[in-house]
Scaffold this motif. Sequence first.
Motif, mmCIF file in Angstrom:
data_model
loop_
_atom_site.group_PDB
_atom_site.id
_atom_site.type_symbol
_atom_site.label_atom_id
_atom_site.label_comp_id
_atom_site.label_asym_id
_atom_site.label_seq_id
_atom_site.Cartn_x
_atom_site.Cartn_y
_atom_site.Cartn_z
ATOM 1 N N PRO A 163 0.873 -1.246 0.205
ATOM 2 C CA PRO A 163 -0.083 -0.184 0.063
ATOM 3 C C PRO A 163 0.690 1.087 -0.123
ATOM 4 N N ARG A 164 0.307 2.356 -0.206
ATOM 5 C CA ARG A 164 1.123 3.716 -0.434
ATOM 6 C C ARG A 164 0.157 4.626 0.165
ATOM 7 N N LEU A 165 0.434 5.355 0.933
ATOM 8 C CA LEU A 165 -0.467 6.415 1.593
ATOM 9 C C LEU A 165 0.119 7.875 1.336
ATOM 10 N N GLU A 166 -0.616 8.804 0.671
ATOM 11 C CA GLU A 166 -0.122 10.088 0.048
ATOM 12 C C GLU A 166 -0.850 11.034 1.124
ATOM 13 N N SER B 294 -11.771 20.145 -3.127
ATOM 14 C CA SER B 294 -12.599 19.145 -2.527
ATOM 15 C C SER B 294 -11.984 17.801 -2.555
ATOM 16 N N PHE B 295 -10.595 17.794 -2.899
ATOM 17 C CA PHE B 295 -10.054 16.684 -2.998
ATOM 18 C C PHE B 295 -9.538 16.272 -1.841
ATOM 19 N N ARG B 296 -9.229 14.932 -1.596
ATOM 20 C CA ARG B 296 -9.092 14.305 -0.194
ATOM 21 C C ARG B 296 -7.537 14.511 0.213
ATOM 22 N N LYS B 297 -7.396 14.993 1.372
ATOM 23 C CA LYS B 297 -6.121 15.462 1.622
ATOM 24 C C LYS B 297 -4.997 13.979 1.829
ATOM 25 N N ILE B 298 -5.751 13.019 2.333
ATOM 26 C CA ILE B 298 -4.919 11.731 2.567
ATOM 27 C C ILE B 298 -5.607 10.828 1.503
ATOM 28 N N HIS B 299 -4.758 10.155 0.916
ATOM 29 C CA HIS B 299 -5.199 9.391 -0.453
ATOM 30 C C HIS B 299 -4.265 7.768 -0.171
ATOM 31 N N VAL B 300 -5.217 6.962 -0.541
ATOM 32 C CA VAL B 300 -4.363 5.454 -0.466
ATOM 33 C C VAL B 300 -4.467 5.051 -1.804
ATOM 34 N N ASP C 95 -5.132 3.933 -8.143
ATOM 35 C CA ASP C 95 -6.009 4.482 -7.117
ATOM 36 C C ASP C 95 -6.843 3.228 -6.369
ATOM 37 N N VAL C 96 -6.834 3.501 -5.066
ATOM 38 C CA VAL C 96 -7.501 2.329 -4.370
ATOM 39 C C VAL C 96 -9.090 3.103 -4.004
ATOM 40 N N ARG D 295 -18.417 13.600 -6.922
ATOM 41 C CA ARG D 295 -19.541 14.266 -6.948
ATOM 42 C C ARG D 295 -20.688 13.804 -8.025
ATOM 43 N N GLU D 296 -21.791 14.254 -8.059
ATOM 44 C CA GLU D 296 -22.870 13.766 -8.789
ATOM 45 C C GLU D 296 -22.267 13.584 -10.250
ATOM 46 N N ASN D 297 -21.884 14.449 -11.029
ATOM 47 C CA ASN D 297 -21.474 14.292 -12.411
ATOM 48 C C ASN D 297 -20.033 14.108 -12.695
ATOM 49 N N LEU D 298 -19.323 14.139 -11.645
ATOM 50 C CA LEU D 298 -17.729 14.087 -11.946
ATOM 51 C C LEU D 298 -17.311 13.066 -10.681
ATOM 52 N N SER D 299 -16.433 12.115 -11.419
ATOM 53 C CA SER D 299 -15.402 11.137 -10.535
ATOM 54 C C SER D 299 -14.066 11.227 -10.995
ATOM 55 N N ILE D 300 -13.306 11.375 -10.204
ATOM 56 C CA ILE D 300 -11.773 11.384 -10.575
ATOM 57 C C ILE D 300 -11.029 10.099 -9.784
ATOM 58 N N ARG D 301 -10.409 9.436 -10.653
ATOM 59 C CA ARG D 301 -9.634 8.492 -10.101
ATOM 60 C C ARG D 301 -8.270 8.361 -10.947
ATOM 61 N N THR D 302 -7.141 8.437 -10.417
ATOM 62 C CA THR D 302 -6.049 8.737 -11.145
ATOM 63 C C THR D 302 -5.068 7.258 -11.065
ATOM 64 N N THR D 303 -4.223 7.178 -11.964
ATOM 65 C CA THR D 303 -3.187 6.143 -12.167
ATOM 66 C C THR D 303 -1.652 6.667 -12.407
ATOM 67 N N ALA D 304 -0.932 6.414 -11.741
ATOM 68 C CA ALA D 304 0.423 6.970 -12.060
ATOM 69 C C ALA D 304 1.434 5.767 -12.476
ATOM 70 N N TYR D 305 2.388 6.288 -13.219
ATOM 71 C CA TYR D 305 3.664 5.491 -13.658
ATOM 72 C C TYR D 305 4.593 6.161 -13.316
ATOM 73 N N GLU D 306 5.585 5.389 -12.521
ATOM 74 C CA GLU D 306 7.066 6.367 -12.154
ATOM 75 C C GLU D 306 8.057 5.781 -12.374
#
Length: 98
Positions: free
Chosen positions: A8-11, A26-32, A59-60, A66-77
Amino acid sequence: MPYILIGPRLEYELSQATTSPAISGSFRKIHVTASVGAGVEFINYGNIKFFTEAHFNPDVMRSYKRENLSIRTTAYEIRVGLKYVFGDKKYACPPVYK
């Protein structure tokens, strides 16, 4: 010497600067996220080791939903770095198996 990293990774967001604070505020401050990676540490008989890694971070949990918008990211490093091994040089080299 190749190796694999899985876990796991905690950001935590320290700061942000965007032109759309209505959404990004409105993005989360802590992200898993999950983290899967592979790396290579190059053999060197000194105290300083060179390594390189490639990671995949899906992203986990969603960053924003929100109602019409959902954001999930994927990163390659790709990481490149130096590692210092403390102690005598004779202990800094890779082990020899017989």
